[in-house]
Design a protein around this motif. Structure first.
Motif, PDB file in Angstrom:
ATOM      1  N   THR A  19     -10.537   9.504  -2.800  1.00  0.00           N
ATOM      2  CA  THR A  19      -9.799   8.360  -2.290  1.00  0.00           C
ATOM      3  C   THR A  19      -9.033   8.714  -1.028  1.00  0.00           C
ATOM      4  OG1 THR A  19      -9.506   7.469  -4.527  1.00  0.00           O
ATOM      5  CG2 THR A  19      -8.045   6.625  -2.825  1.00  0.00           C
ATOM      6  N   VAL A  20      -9.100   7.810  -0.060  1.00  0.00           N
ATOM      7  CA  VAL A  20      -8.266   7.894   1.134  1.00  0.00           C
ATOM      8  C   VAL A  20      -7.526   6.567   1.254  1.00  0.00           C
ATOM      9  CG1 VAL A  20      -8.205   8.069   3.648  1.00  0.00           C
ATOM     10  CG2 VAL A  20      -9.779   9.513   2.329  1.00  0.00           C
ATOM     11  N   ARG A  21      -6.208   6.641   1.341  1.00  0.00           N
ATOM     12  CA  ARG A  21      -5.412   5.424   1.518  1.00  0.00           C
ATOM     13  C   ARG A  21      -5.142   5.206   3.000  1.00  0.00           C
ATOM     14  NH1 ARG A  21       0.378   3.981  -1.468  1.00  0.00           N
ATOM     15  NH2 ARG A  21       0.816   2.056  -0.307  1.00  0.00           N
ATOM     16  N   ILE A  22      -5.489   4.033   3.476  1.00  0.00           N
ATOM     17  CA  ILE A  22      -5.243   3.658   4.866  1.00  0.00           C
ATOM     18  C   ILE A  22      -3.901   2.920   4.917  1.00  0.00           C
ATOM     19  CG2 ILE A  22      -6.104   2.433   6.884  1.00  0.00           C
ATOM     20  CD1 ILE A  22      -7.874   4.786   5.983  1.00  0.00           C
ATOM     21  N   ARG A  23      -2.948   3.503   5.561  1.00  0.00           N
ATOM     22  CA  ARG A  23      -1.582   2.953   5.577  1.00  0.00           C
ATOM     23  C   ARG A  23      -1.464   1.801   6.571  1.00  0.00           C
ATOM     24  NH1 ARG A  23       1.650   5.208   1.396  1.00  0.00           N
ATOM     25  NH2 ARG A  23       0.787   7.275   0.944  1.00  0.00           N
ATOM     26  N   GLU A  24      -0.458   0.966   6.332  1.00  0.00           N
ATOM     27  CA  GLU A  24      -0.140  -0.174   7.197  1.00  0.00           C
ATOM     28  C   GLU A  24      -1.334  -1.112   7.339  1.00  0.00           C
ATOM     29  OE1 GLU A  24       1.694   0.966  10.856  1.00  0.00           O
ATOM     30  OE2 GLU A  24       2.958   2.480   9.911  1.00  0.00           O
ATOM     31  N   ALA A  25      -2.024  -1.325   6.225  1.00  0.00           N
ATOM     32  CA  ALA A  25      -3.175  -2.228   6.201  1.00  0.00           C
ATOM     33  C   ALA A  25      -3.268  -2.854   4.823  1.00  0.00           C
ATOM     34  CB  ALA A  25      -4.464  -1.481   6.529  1.00  0.00           C
ATOM     35  N   GLY A  26      -3.847  -4.054   4.784  1.00  0.00           N
ATOM     36  CA  GLY A  26      -4.102  -4.732   3.525  1.00  0.00           C
ATOM     37  C   GLY A  26      -5.576  -4.678   3.175  1.00  0.00           C
ATOM     38  N   HIS A  27      -6.055  -5.723   2.530  1.00  0.00           N
ATOM     39  CA  HIS A  27      -7.411  -5.761   1.980  1.00  0.00           C
ATOM     40  C   HIS A  27      -8.479  -5.547   3.055  1.00  0.00           C
ATOM     41  CE1 HIS A  27     -10.588  -6.712  -0.759  1.00  0.00           C
ATOM     42  NE2 HIS A  27     -10.934  -7.809  -0.132  1.00  0.00           N
ATOM     43  N   HIS A  28      -8.267  -6.074   4.262  1.00  0.00           N
ATOM     44  CA  HIS A  28      -9.229  -5.904   5.361  1.00  0.00           C
ATOM     45  C   HIS A  28      -8.851  -4.675   6.197  1.00  0.00           C
ATOM     46  CE1 HIS A  28      -9.630 -10.195   4.282  1.00  0.00           C
ATOM     47  NE2 HIS A  28     -10.903 -10.009   4.582  1.00  0.00           N
TER      48      HIS A  28
END
Length: 273
Positions: free
Chosen positions: A244-253
């Motif tokens: 898993t990589v979490r992309i910060r400052e972003a929502g579903h898109h």
């Protein structure tokens, strides 16, 4: 819908309709198949395809009821995963990497679970894995009143109106995404409201059944991301093939909102395969 000059497009006969697709990249290179989210089209993958076109053969289908693919018969049950399998087989793609966003991510996960011989790896962008509770399932049917109401508003709006709304709601999205995203809304089959697109499927069993390498990209729940840190942690425990990589400052898109961070994570994953 105009496409880049060096792209091609075509149709695959599904037996009960056609599935339209767009193709970019290098013929004969490793294949990537990209499954879009609900109400989008294959062309919503344009920035991803352009970033990877030098090294891969990229196939971007329109899901049934979306884009230029077959229309839906109201009340009928369909299986978007079976459609995607038929596209891979018809185009003779050898163990492609399969990307998916949202609805498309669930389709991709089901494909890998059902047919471990078909996909060599997955990139899943915020799939609808709300929980890994043993009894949790994902039926892709738009019977939610808010979603159905929104879908019904789309024919009454022009492309320009939709684009203006999109720019206000998503001011950082690249203009090409605003255009492609809104094109998809105008082409969405209204019968999607009363039609089953994905048979009811157990989420945990699907996660457990995947045997290829997986990159799971998640976002911030407070901005609309579906996969929470808690669910992501449980996914990793259930299936160690999934990183898993979490992309910060972003929502579903997240792939639209933070394209740089998204592509860095994707390219790092692909380089390690």
């Amino acid at each position: 819908m105009n496409i880049p000059a060096n792209w091609t497009e075509g149709d695959v006969d599904l037996g009960n309709g056609v599935m339209h697709y767009y193709r970019a990249g290098v013929a004969g290179a490793p294949a990537i198949v990209l499954a879009h989210g609900f109400s989008d089209t294959g062309l919503c993958w344009q920035p991803t395809a352009q970033a990877l076109a030098a090294d891969y053969d990229l196939v971007m289908p329109d899901a049934r009821g979306h884009g230029r693919s077959a229309r839906l018969i109201q009340g009928r049950h369909y299986d978007l995963t079976d459609d995607l399998i038929r596209v891979i087989q018809a185009l003779g793609l050898s163990r492609p990497i399969v990307f998916g966003h949202s609805m498309g991510a669930f389709v991709a996960s089901l494909l890998a679970a059902r047919r471990p011989d078909l996909a060599s790896a997955l990139v899943l962008i915020d799939p609808p894995w709300f929980t890994l509770r043993s009894d949790a399932s994902y039926p892709m049917r738009i019977d939610d009143s808010n979603m159905a109401t929104w879908v019904r508003t789309l024919p009454g709006k022009t492309q320009q109106q939709l684009m203006e709304e999109c720019r206000r709601e998503h001011p950082t999205w690249p203009e090409v995404i605003v255009e492609r995203w809104c094109e998809g809304k105008k082409l969405l089959d209204q019968n999607v409201i009363d039609t089953t697109l994905i048979p009811e499927s157990n989420i945990r069993a699907t996660v457990e059944a995947i045997h290829c390498p997986v990159l799971l990209l998640t976002a911030d729940p407070e901005l609309g991301g579906i996969v929470t840190p808690e669910v992501a942690q449980e996914v990793a425990q259930v299936n160690p093939q999934i990183q898993t990589v979490r992309i910060r400052e972003a929502g579903h898109h997240l792939n639209f909102t933070q394209p740089g961070a998204y592509l860095r994570a994707v390219e790092q994953f692909l380089s390690a395969l």
